[in-house]
Motif scaffolding. Structure first.
Motif, PDB file in Angstrom:
ATOM      1  N   ILE A  56      -1.047 -27.292 -15.751  1.00 51.61           N
ATOM      2  CA  ILE A  56      -2.282 -27.544 -15.055  1.00 51.61           C
ATOM      3  C   ILE A  56      -2.519 -28.720 -14.163  1.00 51.61           C
ATOM      4  O   ILE A  56      -1.977 -29.761 -14.774  1.00 51.61           O
ATOM      5  CB  ILE A  56      -3.337 -27.742 -15.785  1.00 51.61           C
ATOM      6  N   GLY A  57      -2.540 -28.979 -12.864  1.00 51.96           N
ATOM      7  CA  GLY A  57      -2.920 -29.808 -12.246  1.00 51.96           C
ATOM      8  C   GLY A  57      -1.411 -30.100 -11.196  1.00 51.96           C
ATOM      9  O   GLY A  57      -0.967 -29.609 -11.513  1.00 51.96           O
ATOM     10  N   ALA A  58      -2.167 -29.947  -9.977  1.00 54.18           N
ATOM     11  CA  ALA A  58      -1.193 -30.395  -8.627  1.00 54.18           C
ATOM     12  C   ALA A  58      -0.391 -31.723  -8.272  1.00 54.18           C
ATOM     13  O   ALA A  58       0.348 -31.324  -7.348  1.00 54.18           O
ATOM     14  CB  ALA A  58      -1.386 -28.938  -7.563  1.00 54.18           C
ATOM     15  N   SER A  74       9.113 -18.044 -15.020  1.00 53.14           N
ATOM     16  CA  SER A  74       7.663 -17.629 -13.440  1.00 53.14           C
ATOM     17  C   SER A  74       6.899 -19.144 -13.287  1.00 53.14           C
ATOM     18  O   SER A  74       6.656 -18.917 -14.995  1.00 53.14           O
ATOM     19  CB  SER A  74       7.333 -16.362 -13.719  1.00 53.14           C
ATOM     20  N   VAL A  75       6.544 -19.575 -13.165  1.00 47.18           N
ATOM     21  CA  VAL A  75       5.281 -20.752 -13.019  1.00 47.18           C
ATOM     22  C   VAL A  75       4.412 -20.639 -11.905  1.00 47.18           C
ATOM     23  O   VAL A  75       4.205 -20.167 -11.064  1.00 47.18           O
ATOM     24  CB  VAL A  75       6.403 -22.018 -12.171  1.00 47.18           C
ATOM     25  N   THR A  76       3.217 -20.712 -13.106  1.00 48.68           N
ATOM     26  CA  THR A  76       1.795 -20.924 -12.371  1.00 48.68           C
ATOM     27  C   THR A  76       1.436 -22.367 -11.722  1.00 48.68           C
ATOM     28  O   THR A  76       1.128 -22.895 -13.648  1.00 48.68           O
ATOM     29  CB  THR A  76       0.897 -19.875 -12.766  1.00 48.68           C
ATOM     30  N   PRO A  82      -7.872 -26.383  -3.824  1.00 46.68           N
ATOM     31  CA  PRO A  82      -7.135 -25.329  -2.990  1.00 46.68           C
ATOM     32  C   PRO A  82      -6.319 -26.264  -2.394  1.00 46.68           C
ATOM     33  O   PRO A  82      -5.408 -25.909  -2.012  1.00 46.68           O
ATOM     34  CB  PRO A  82      -7.775 -24.331  -2.747  1.00 46.68           C
ATOM     35  N   HIS A  83      -7.045 -27.493  -1.036  1.00 43.70           N
ATOM     36  CA  HIS A  83      -6.184 -27.918  -0.682  1.00 43.70           C
ATOM     37  C   HIS A  83      -4.426 -28.598  -0.892  1.00 43.70           C
ATOM     38  O   HIS A  83      -3.545 -29.108  -0.520  1.00 43.70           O
ATOM     39  CB  HIS A  83      -6.025 -29.003   0.535  1.00 43.70           C
ATOM     40  N   PRO A  90       6.700 -23.659  -2.683  1.00 47.69           N
ATOM     41  CA  PRO A  90       6.597 -21.951  -1.968  1.00 47.69           C
ATOM     42  C   PRO A  90       7.437 -21.077  -3.011  1.00 47.69           C
ATOM     43  O   PRO A  90       6.488 -19.371  -2.957  1.00 47.69           O
ATOM     44  CB  PRO A  90       6.745 -21.948  -0.893  1.00 47.69           C
ATOM     45  N   ASP A  91       7.824 -21.050  -4.152  1.00 43.40           N
ATOM     46  CA  ASP A  91       8.100 -20.008  -4.833  1.00 43.40           C
ATOM     47  C   ASP A  91       7.376 -20.493  -5.486  1.00 43.40           C
ATOM     48  O   ASP A  91       7.487 -19.053  -7.489  1.00 43.40           O
ATOM     49  CB  ASP A  91       9.348 -20.041  -4.628  1.00 43.40           C
ATOM     50  N   VAL A  92       6.498 -20.539  -6.205  1.00 36.60           N
ATOM     51  CA  VAL A  92       5.698 -21.347  -7.403  1.00 36.60           C
ATOM     52  C   VAL A  92       4.767 -20.268  -7.504  1.00 36.60           C
ATOM     53  O   VAL A  92       3.578 -20.950  -6.333  1.00 36.60           O
ATOM     54  CB  VAL A  92       5.148 -23.027  -8.133  1.00 36.60           C
ATOM     55  N   SER A  93       3.302 -20.065  -7.909  1.00 34.12           N
ATOM     56  CA  SER A  93       2.320 -19.489  -7.754  1.00 34.12           C
ATOM     57  C   SER A  93       1.174 -20.689  -8.072  1.00 34.12           C
ATOM     58  O   SER A  93       1.639 -21.225  -8.629  1.00 34.12           O
ATOM     59  CB  SER A  93       1.990 -18.317  -8.455  1.00 34.12           C
ATOM     60  N   TYR A  94       0.194 -20.340  -6.912  1.00 33.37           N
ATOM     61  CA  TYR A  94      -0.849 -21.685  -7.296  1.00 33.37           C
ATOM     62  C   TYR A  94      -2.340 -21.336  -7.068  1.00 33.37           C
ATOM     63  O   TYR A  94      -2.358 -19.588  -6.452  1.00 33.37           O
ATOM     64  CB  TYR A  94      -0.687 -22.633  -5.625  1.00 33.37           C
ATOM     65  N   VAL A  95      -3.075 -21.320  -8.086  1.00 37.13           N
ATOM     66  CA  VAL A  95      -4.036 -20.959  -8.460  1.00 37.13           C
ATOM     67  C   VAL A  95      -4.867 -21.911  -8.450  1.00 37.13           C
ATOM     68  O   VAL A  95      -5.375 -23.090  -8.759  1.00 37.13           O
ATOM     69  CB  VAL A  95      -4.370 -20.123 -10.255  1.00 37.13           C
ATOM     70  N   SER A  96      -7.106 -21.788  -7.566  1.00 32.19           N
ATOM     71  CA  SER A  96      -7.642 -22.390  -7.705  1.00 32.19           C
ATOM     72  C   SER A  96      -8.914 -22.378  -8.721  1.00 32.19           C
ATOM     73  O   SER A  96      -9.990 -22.688  -8.863  1.00 32.19           O
ATOM     74  CB  SER A  96      -7.419 -23.287  -6.730  1.00 32.19           C
ATOM     75  N   CYS A  97      -8.791 -21.299  -8.985  1.00 30.08           N
ATOM     76  CA  CYS A  97      -9.954 -20.744 -10.392  1.00 30.08           C
ATOM     77  C   CYS A  97      -9.677 -20.772 -11.587  1.00 30.08           C
ATOM     78  O   CYS A  97      -8.772 -19.361 -11.616  1.00 30.08           O
ATOM     79  CB  CYS A  97     -10.448 -19.548  -9.145  1.00 30.08           C
ATOM     80  N   SER A  98     -10.113 -20.844 -12.317  1.00 34.01           N
ATOM     81  CA  SER A  98      -9.571 -20.337 -13.283  1.00 34.01           C
ATOM     82  C   SER A  98     -10.060 -19.494 -13.932  1.00 34.01           C
ATOM     83  O   SER A  98      -9.043 -19.326 -15.331  1.00 34.01           O
ATOM     84  CB  SER A  98     -10.332 -21.699 -14.399  1.00 34.01           C
ATOM     85  N   ASP A  99     -11.228 -18.277 -13.629  1.00 30.28           N
ATOM     86  CA  ASP A  99     -11.106 -16.903 -13.896  1.00 30.28           C
ATOM     87  C   ASP A  99     -10.034 -16.704 -13.805  1.00 30.28           C
ATOM     88  O   ASP A  99     -10.177 -15.456 -14.400  1.00 30.28           O
ATOM     89  CB  ASP A  99     -12.355 -17.282 -13.041  1.00 30.28           C
TER      90      ASP A  99
END
Length: 265
Positions: A56-58, A74-76, A82-83, A90-99
């Protein structure tokens, strides 16, 4: 680092301007590297290798930790901005919506968002992981207002993980343990240390409001350009080693993950 100009003539031939080979980004990288190492050391002590990790936190610590963990898991990464995906491997999944996180199960969750970061309600809505780590935004120099604002203890108490830990960074008596706070302190101390040396006229550092550039202006290219500057610049009558001064101050910083038993205060 070795491609940078180390020195040049000052405003007169008598004076030399000396540039550190160490850049702002190198300082940030060493600080976050220490934090990442502390997390891996704690995981090793737990004798647990997570396969599904949520960071949590990019920003800085989160991005570096994700890049390290992706070698074996496997990492998210979740961040409300979002930016900031530009910071993440780039091999890590990125999510900007907690749902988008609620349907998943995680072996390890690490919160790196600090003061005013992720809410306990959002964290509480996720499935409980086997391991949970919170980066404590406080350090040994935090004042009462900062300590009271920190949600570290609340988050650790709310998530019923099998093992919980608090990532604590100290060594420079800074107000917070944030990488940017520590970077600014390293630069400030290094400026003072350099100026005290015989023959030095003055020293400076190209410190800018990097977080505003990245978070408010959303200008990643300018952010990169700024942090790739030499970290310490000295005007001097004699030769000196800027990097040695920076290294000395960086060596004071220590990160560790402290086990949380549930009743810590």
């Amino acid at each position: 680092m070795n491609n940078y100009i180390s020195c040049e003539e000052g405003i007169t031939p008598t004076v030399t301007t000396i540039f550190s080979q160490t850049r702002i980004t190198d300082i940030m990288d060493q600080i976050t590297g220490g934090k990442v190492h502390a997390v891996h050391e704690w995981l090793n002590n737990q004798e647990y290798t997570p396969e599904r990790c949520l960071i949590i936190g990019a920003y800085l610590t989160g991005a570096k930790l994700a890049a390290s963990l992706k070698k074996t898991a496997s990492v998210t990464v979740f961040d409300q901005y979002p930016h900031l995906g530009c910071l993440v491997d780039p091999d890590v999944s990125y999510v900007s919506c907690s749902d988008d996180l609620k349907a998943h199960r995680w072996d390890l969750i690490v919160d790196t968002t600090g003061l005013g970061g992720i809410s306990s309600d959002i964290l509480g809505s996720l499935s409980s992981p086997a391991l949970f780590v919170v980066e404590d935004p406080c350090s040994e120099g935090s004042d009462e207002t900062i300590i009271k604002t920190s949600q570290c203890q609340t988050l650790l108490q709310k998530i019923p993980a099998q093992k919980r830990g608090r990532l604590f960074t100290s060594g420079l008596a800074t107000k917070t343990s944030g990488t940017m706070t520590l970077t600014a302190e390293v630069l400030g101390r290094s400026i003072r240390d350099a100026t005290k040396q015989e023959g030095v006229l003055y020293s400076t550092a190209p410190l800018d409001h990097y977080e505003r550039i990245l978070f408010k202006e959303k200008d990643y290219e300018t952010f990169l350009k700024k942090i790739y500057q030499s970290a310490l610049i000295v005007s001097s009558l004699v030769n000196m080693d800027c990097d040695k001064i920076l290294t000395k101050n960086l060596s004071c910083i220590c990160s560790k993950v402290i086990d949380f038993e549930g009743d810590d205060t």
